[in-house]
Scaffold this motif. Structure first.
Motif, PDB file in Angstrom:
ATOM      1  N   ASP A  10       0.850  -1.193   0.000  1.00 48.65           N
ATOM      2  CA  ASP A  10       0.000   0.000   0.000  1.00 48.65           C
ATOM      3  C   ASP A  10       0.884   1.241   0.000  1.00 48.65           C
ATOM      4  N   GLY A  11       0.308   2.391   0.340  1.00 50.03           N
ATOM      5  CA  GLY A  11       1.056   3.641   0.272  1.00 50.03           C
ATOM      6  C   GLY A  11       2.167   3.778   1.295  1.00 50.03           C
ATOM      7  N   HIS A  12       2.102   3.003   2.384  1.00 55.25           N
ATOM      8  CA  HIS A  12       3.207   3.000   3.341  1.00 55.25           C
ATOM      9  C   HIS A  12       4.387   2.257   2.728  1.00 55.25           C
ATOM     10  N   THR A  13       5.568   2.754   2.935  1.00 58.17           N
ATOM     11  CA  THR A  13       6.743   2.054   2.434  1.00 58.17           C
ATOM     12  C   THR A  13       6.912   0.743   3.188  1.00 58.17           C
ATOM     13  N   SER A  14       7.008  -0.330   2.436  1.00 55.87           N
ATOM     14  CA  SER A  14       7.183  -1.656   3.011  1.00 55.87           C
ATOM     15  C   SER A  14       8.640  -2.067   2.902  1.00 55.87           C
ATOM     16  N   HIS A  19       5.685  -0.846  -4.343  1.00 58.41           N
ATOM     17  CA  HIS A  19       4.391  -0.195  -4.544  1.00 58.41           C
ATOM     18  C   HIS A  19       3.687  -0.758  -5.773  1.00 58.41           C
ATOM     19  N   ASP A  64       2.768   6.393  -5.118  1.00 56.41           N
ATOM     20  CA  ASP A  64       2.908   4.936  -5.036  1.00 56.41           C
ATOM     21  C   ASP A  64       2.233   4.237  -6.215  1.00 56.41           C
ATOM     22  N   THR A 200      -6.851  -1.690   1.362  1.00 58.17           N
ATOM     23  CA  THR A 200      -6.181  -0.807   2.311  1.00 58.17           C
ATOM     24  C   THR A 200      -7.120   0.194   2.952  1.00 58.17           C
ATOM     25  N   PRO A 225      -1.839  -3.643   3.311  1.00 52.45           N
ATOM     26  CA  PRO A 225      -0.816  -3.343   4.329  1.00 52.45           C
ATOM     27  C   PRO A 225      -0.047  -4.586   4.759  1.00 52.45           C
ATOM     28  N   ASP A 226       1.124  -4.370   5.328  1.00 54.15           N
ATOM     29  CA  ASP A 226       1.991  -5.477   5.715  1.00 54.15           C
ATOM     30  C   ASP A 226       1.344  -6.412   6.735  1.00 54.15           C
TER      31      ASP A 226
END
Length: 259
Positions: A10-14, A19, A64, A200, A225-226
């Motif tokens: 998702d938009g959070h950096t994993s 992305h 992203d 998400t 999300p993670d």
């Protein structure tokens, strides 16, 4: 039809996943759905032709989903692509991306292959080769628009998902949604072989509950999300509880599926 999920985060950096980006491949053509993942590096590593992709869909202006477009164009230039690249998306998204490429010194006269820009409108089919693509609008950026449109009138707050018709089958790419009900225009007209859907921006049960009302054969979950990475079994159980009778697949980076 083969769907290669280049990035599923998702938009959070994993720390482990890239992305958004899905490469749709058929015997006749290739279509890249969003370009937040490092598509250029993957194509080079796998020795894919510089003529891949033929089409690029850009759903909206979040980085992203489009942050790797310039890198992809630069790579295709340096790999001496000559075939046209067709880029589709909301009108103002294409205007901003075109301007950004020029700001990145990727001038049309320099890169050596034509970019054909195709602004799309919801409900209006676009045909290319074996594909018929039809956009539908989502309200993903509606809240932001309510707060910021007046202060930033030149910013594009449109977000489009897309239905893909291929050899008599229908597939759907959700892009980003505020709520699953925004899928209605894409699901209401008959059987959907595969729904490539984000997970998400709303509760998981809302997706399965809503989609259970429509003839969707399979859901391929992406842009999640993670904390959902190891919860595929739980998601499948949840889908059955919400009366969704199709298959549920939690996608992972660099995994290809026949859909």
């Amino acid at each position: 039809m083969r769907a290669l999920f280049l990035g599923t985060a998702d938009g959070h950096t994993s720390p482990l996943r890239e992305h958004s980006g899905i490469l749709v491949q058929t015997d006749e053509s290739t279509l890249l759905l969003d370009c937040g993942a490092s598509a250029a590096r993957y194509f080079l590593r796998r020795k894919l032709s510089a003529d891949v992709p033929e089409l690029l869909w850009i759903s909206h202006m979040h980085s992203d989903h489009n942050g790797q477009v310039a890198s992809l164009i630069q790579s295709l230039w340096l790999r001496t692509r000559r075939a046209p690249l067709h880029i589709l998306g909301p009108t103002d998204v294409l205007i901003h991306i075109k301007d950004w490429l020029e700001k990145c010194l990727l001038f049309p006269e320099l890169i050596g292959f034509p970019i054909e820009w195709h602004p799309v409108k919801p409900g209006r089919p676009f045909k290319y080769g074996p594909f018929v693509l039809t956009a539908f609008a989502t309200d993903h950026l509606g809240s932001l628009a309510g707060f910021f449109r007046k202060s930033y009138p030149d910013t594009c707050f449109d977000c489009y998902g897309v239905t893909i018709e291929y050899q008599g089958q229908r597939y759907v790419y959700s892009a980003d949604l505020a709520h699953p009900r925004e899928l209605t225009p894409a699901l209401k007209d008959g059987k959907v072989a595969g729904l490539m859907c984000e997970l998400t921006h709303f509760p998981e049960r809302d997706l399965f509950n809503f989609v259970s009302k429509y003839p969707v054969q399979s859901i391929y979950i992406t842009h999640y999300p993670d904390h959902l990475v190891r919860r595929e079994k739980e998601l499948k159980t949840m889908a059955r509880e919400e009366k969704f009778r199709g298959e549920v697949h939690l996608m992972h980076d660099r995994i290809a599926y026949e859909i």
